[in-house]
Scaffold this motif. Structure first.
Motif, PDB file in Angstrom:
ATOM      1  N   ASP A  61       0.797  -1.231   0.000  1.00 56.86           N
ATOM      2  CA  ASP A  61       0.000   0.000   0.000  1.00 56.86           C
ATOM      3  C   ASP A  61       0.826   1.276   0.000  1.00 56.86           C
ATOM      4  O   ASP A  61       0.265   2.365  -0.145  1.00 56.86           O
ATOM      5  N   VAL A  62       2.133   1.163   0.192  1.00 57.85           N
ATOM      6  CA  VAL A  62       2.953   2.371   0.229  1.00 57.85           C
ATOM      7  C   VAL A  62       4.125   2.237  -0.738  1.00 57.85           C
ATOM      8  O   VAL A  62       4.845   1.237  -0.726  1.00 57.85           O
ATOM      9  N   ASP A  63       4.293   3.230  -1.573  1.00 58.22           N
ATOM     10  CA  ASP A  63       5.322   3.199  -2.611  1.00 58.22           C
ATOM     11  C   ASP A  63       6.497   4.079  -2.184  1.00 58.22           C
ATOM     12  O   ASP A  63       6.562   5.262  -2.520  1.00 58.22           O
ATOM     13  N   LEU A  64       7.411   3.483  -1.426  1.00 55.61           N
ATOM     14  CA  LEU A  64       8.570   4.237  -0.965  1.00 55.61           C
ATOM     15  C   LEU A  64       9.605   4.339  -2.067  1.00 55.61           C
ATOM     16  O   LEU A  64       9.652   3.514  -2.979  1.00 55.61           O
ATOM     17  N   HIS A  65      10.489   5.345  -1.972  1.00 50.07           N
ATOM     18  CA  HIS A  65      11.469   5.565  -3.041  1.00 50.07           C
ATOM     19  C   HIS A  65      12.883   5.242  -2.554  1.00 50.07           C
ATOM     20  O   HIS A  65      13.131   5.130  -1.342  1.00 50.07           O
ATOM     21  N   PRO A  66      13.841   5.089  -3.458  1.00 55.61           N
ATOM     22  CA  PRO A  66      15.192   4.646  -3.090  1.00 55.61           C
ATOM     23  C   PRO A  66      15.931   5.561  -2.127  1.00 55.61           C
ATOM     24  O   PRO A  66      16.866   5.118  -1.453  1.00 55.61           O
ATOM     25  N   ASP A  67      15.553   6.829  -2.057  1.00 60.15           N
ATOM     26  CA  ASP A  67      16.230   7.753  -1.150  1.00 60.15           C
ATOM     27  C   ASP A  67      15.769   7.600   0.298  1.00 60.15           C
ATOM     28  O   ASP A  67      16.356   8.196   1.201  1.00 60.15           O
ATOM     29  N   GLN A  68      14.744   6.802   0.522  1.00 57.99           N
ATOM     30  CA  GLN A  68      14.237   6.610   1.878  1.00 57.99           C
ATOM     31  C   GLN A  68      14.857   5.374   2.526  1.00 57.99           C
ATOM     32  O   GLN A  68      15.334   4.468   1.849  1.00 57.99           O
ATOM     33  N   THR A  69      14.844   5.364   3.857  1.00 53.88           N
ATOM     34  CA  THR A  69      15.289   4.201   4.621  1.00 53.88           C
ATOM     35  C   THR A  69      14.102   3.648   5.387  1.00 53.88           C
ATOM     36  O   THR A  69      13.379   4.392   6.057  1.00 53.88           O
ATOM     37  N   LEU A  70      13.907   2.334   5.282  1.00 53.22           N
ATOM     38  CA  LEU A  70      12.826   1.667   5.989  1.00 53.22           C
ATOM     39  C   LEU A  70      13.415   0.820   7.117  1.00 53.22           C
ATOM     40  O   LEU A  70      14.217  -0.081   6.885  1.00 53.22           O
ATOM     41  N   VAL A  71      13.025   1.127   8.339  1.00 47.14           N
ATOM     42  CA  VAL A  71      13.446   0.365   9.516  1.00 47.14           C
ATOM     43  C   VAL A  71      12.302  -0.557   9.898  1.00 47.14           C
ATOM     44  O   VAL A  71      11.241  -0.094  10.319  1.00 47.14           O
ATOM     45  N   THR A  72      12.482  -1.856   9.729  1.00 47.57           N
ATOM     46  CA  THR A  72      11.422  -2.785  10.078  1.00 47.57           C
ATOM     47  C   THR A  72      11.632  -3.356  11.471  1.00 47.57           C
ATOM     48  O   THR A  72      12.706  -3.877  11.785  1.00 47.57           O
ATOM     49  N   LEU A  73      10.610  -3.237  12.299  1.00 50.39           N
ATOM     50  CA  LEU A  73      10.647  -3.740  13.669  1.00 50.39           C
ATOM     51  C   LEU A  73       9.835  -5.028  13.808  1.00 50.39           C
ATOM     52  O   LEU A  73       9.703  -5.559  14.905  1.00 50.39           O
ATOM     53  N   ALA A  74       9.294  -5.528  12.710  1.00 51.92           N
ATOM     54  CA  ALA A  74       8.397  -6.679  12.753  1.00 51.92           C
ATOM     55  C   ALA A  74       9.150  -7.942  13.176  1.00 51.92           C
ATOM     56  O   ALA A  74      10.069  -8.393  12.487  1.00 51.92           O
ATOM     57  N   ALA A  75       8.750  -8.525  14.283  1.00 52.95           N
ATOM     58  CA  ALA A  75       9.433  -9.704  14.831  1.00 52.95           C
ATOM     59  C   ALA A  75       9.359 -10.879  13.869  1.00 52.95           C
ATOM     60  O   ALA A  75       8.290 -11.225  13.372  1.00 52.95           O
ATOM     61  N   GLY A  76      10.521 -11.481  13.613  1.00 55.73           N
ATOM     62  CA  GLY A  76      10.575 -12.688  12.815  1.00 55.73           C
ATOM     63  C   GLY A  76      10.518 -12.489  11.320  1.00 55.73           C
ATOM     64  O   GLY A  76      10.662 -13.461  10.566  1.00 55.73           O
ATOM     65  N   VAL A  77      10.323 -11.275  10.846  1.00 62.36           N
ATOM     66  CA  VAL A  77      10.214 -11.042   9.405  1.00 62.36           C
ATOM     67  C   VAL A  77      11.602 -10.750   8.838  1.00 62.36           C
ATOM     68  O   VAL A  77      12.224  -9.750   9.204  1.00 62.36           O
ATOM     69  N   PRO A  78      12.109 -11.619   7.944  1.00 63.59           N
ATOM     70  CA  PRO A  78      13.458 -11.436   7.409  1.00 63.59           C
ATOM     71  C   PRO A  78      13.619 -10.106   6.682  1.00 63.59           C
ATOM     72  O   PRO A  78      12.672  -9.625   6.038  1.00 63.59           O
ATOM     73  N   ARG A  79      14.796  -9.541   6.787  1.00 65.60           N
ATOM     74  CA  ARG A  79      15.084  -8.288   6.093  1.00 65.60           C
ATOM     75  C   ARG A  79      14.854  -8.432   4.597  1.00 65.60           C
ATOM     76  O   ARG A  79      14.296  -7.537   3.950  1.00 65.60           O
ATOM     77  N   GLU A  80      15.282  -9.547   4.019  1.00 70.56           N
ATOM     78  CA  GLU A  80      15.165  -9.731   2.573  1.00 70.56           C
ATOM     79  C   GLU A  80      13.707  -9.734   2.122  1.00 70.56           C
ATOM     80  O   GLU A  80      13.386  -9.227   1.051  1.00 70.56           O
ATOM     81  N   PHE A  81      12.825 -10.299   2.943  1.00 67.77           N
ATOM     82  CA  PHE A  81      11.399 -10.311   2.602  1.00 67.77           C
ATOM     83  C   PHE A  81      10.889  -8.891   2.435  1.00 67.77           C
ATOM     84  O   PHE A  81      10.129  -8.589   1.507  1.00 67.77           O
ATOM     85  N   VAL A  82      11.301  -8.012   3.339  1.00 66.16           N
ATOM     86  CA  VAL A  82      10.874  -6.614   3.273  1.00 66.16           C
ATOM     87  C   VAL A  82      11.551  -5.911   2.104  1.00 66.16           C
ATOM     88  O   VAL A  82      10.906  -5.187   1.332  1.00 66.16           O
ATOM     89  N   ALA A  83      12.860  -6.123   1.948  1.00 67.52           N
ATOM     90  CA  ALA A  83      13.615  -5.441   0.892  1.00 67.52           C
ATOM     91  C   ALA A  83      13.106  -5.798  -0.501  1.00 67.52           C
ATOM     92  O   ALA A  83      13.160  -4.959  -1.421  1.00 67.52           O
ATOM     93  N   ASP A  84      12.604  -7.014  -0.677  1.00 68.07           N
ATOM     94  CA  ASP A  84      12.086  -7.436  -1.980  1.00 68.07           C
ATOM     95  C   ASP A  84      10.773  -6.747  -2.333  1.00 68.07           C
ATOM     96  O   ASP A  84      10.320  -6.838  -3.484  1.00 68.07           O
TER      97      ASP A  84
END
Length: 257
Positions: A75-98
């Motif tokens: 639902d959110v279209d972030l752009h390459p200049d932004q940084t996303l900090v994920t705090l979601a327990a157990g969710v791999p970084r790669e899953f979010v980065a993809d």
């Protein structure tokens, strides 16, 4: 850093947001739950149910439940200049980065972010100078390889509950021997705070610090003999292991996603 958006303002997201606000950040609170927004309205620069508001922030904190991470990212279209900090327990970084164009770092904080006393672990990949500065403003952190995030989640993420349990036990012992509940809670909690700070600042090991408190034939050694003869340390290790195993179970749900 000019602005931060926090998506998800429940217990952890709310504590993180309050800590950021106290540290001087311009924070936008985003949540579909208006009650959650009301609870942080006094410190947030803006509150909204529109996740697209995150597109205007330099750094976005994703603090939602693991099972809705994917739908939020859709639902959110972030752009390459932004940084996303994920705090979601157990969710791999790669899953979010993809699922986003933003730079991604996975962080496990704890509720003490609200008071600036947070202990956190962050993945080595994705940590920028801005992220380092943000984490330092909320407390202390370590960077670890992602394979160790499950145990970090258990130690620092779940750990406060284990400490609260021990504080309550010490408080109850004081009350049973005549202290007023408020008095017992103050000295029990402050004892944990002071002991923790001593561990952080003193060059001696924990075992050496225990020895320093245990005078021969004194009161402390009598209590320590009880603890040494019990399974208290095993119970704490078992609690950490159970929390770690649950974090691993959560991660496995994303393996084929």
């Amino acid at each position: 850093m000019e602005s931060v958006s926090v998506i998800g303002c429940g217990n952890m997201g709310g504590a993180f947001l309050r800590g950021l606000a106290k540290a001087g950040y311009d924070v936008t609170a985003i949540d579909l739950d208006t009650d959650a927004l009301d609870r942080v309205a006094d410190v947030a620069s803006e509150t909204t149910t529109d996740v697209e508001a995150a597109k205007g922030s330099d750094l976005v904190v994703l603090a939602v439940k693991p099972h809705i991470v994917e739908s939020v990212l859709d639902d959110v279209d972030l752009h390459p200049d932004q940084t996303l900090v994920t705090l979601a327990a157990g969710v791999p970084r790669e899953f979010v980065a993809d699922r986003t164009d933003a730079s991604v770092v996975r962080v496990m904080p704890n509720l003490a972010a609200e008071t600036g006393d947070m202990a956190a672990a962050a993945t080595e990949i994705g940590v920028t100078d801005d992220v380092r500065a943000l984490l330092e403003d909320l407390g202390e952190y370590v960077t670890v390889e992602e394979e160790y995030m499950d145990v970090a989640t258990a130690v620092n993420g779940s750990g406060p509950a284990f400490v609260f349990y021990l504080i309550e036990a010490m408080k109850d012992a004081g009350v049973e021997s005549g202290l007023e509940p408020e008095e017992a809670e103050v000295i029990a909690a402050q004892t944990f705070k002071g002991a923790a700070e001593t561990v952080r600042q003193d060059d001696r090991s924990v075992d050496e610090l225990i020895d320093a408190v245990c005078s021969p034939e004194g009161t402390t050694i009598e209590g320590m003999e009880v603890l040494w003869g019990s399974d208290a340390d095993e119970a704490v290790r078992d609690a950490v292991e159970a929390a770690r195993n649950r974090s691993q179970e959560l991660s496995e749900a994303f393996d084929d996603a």
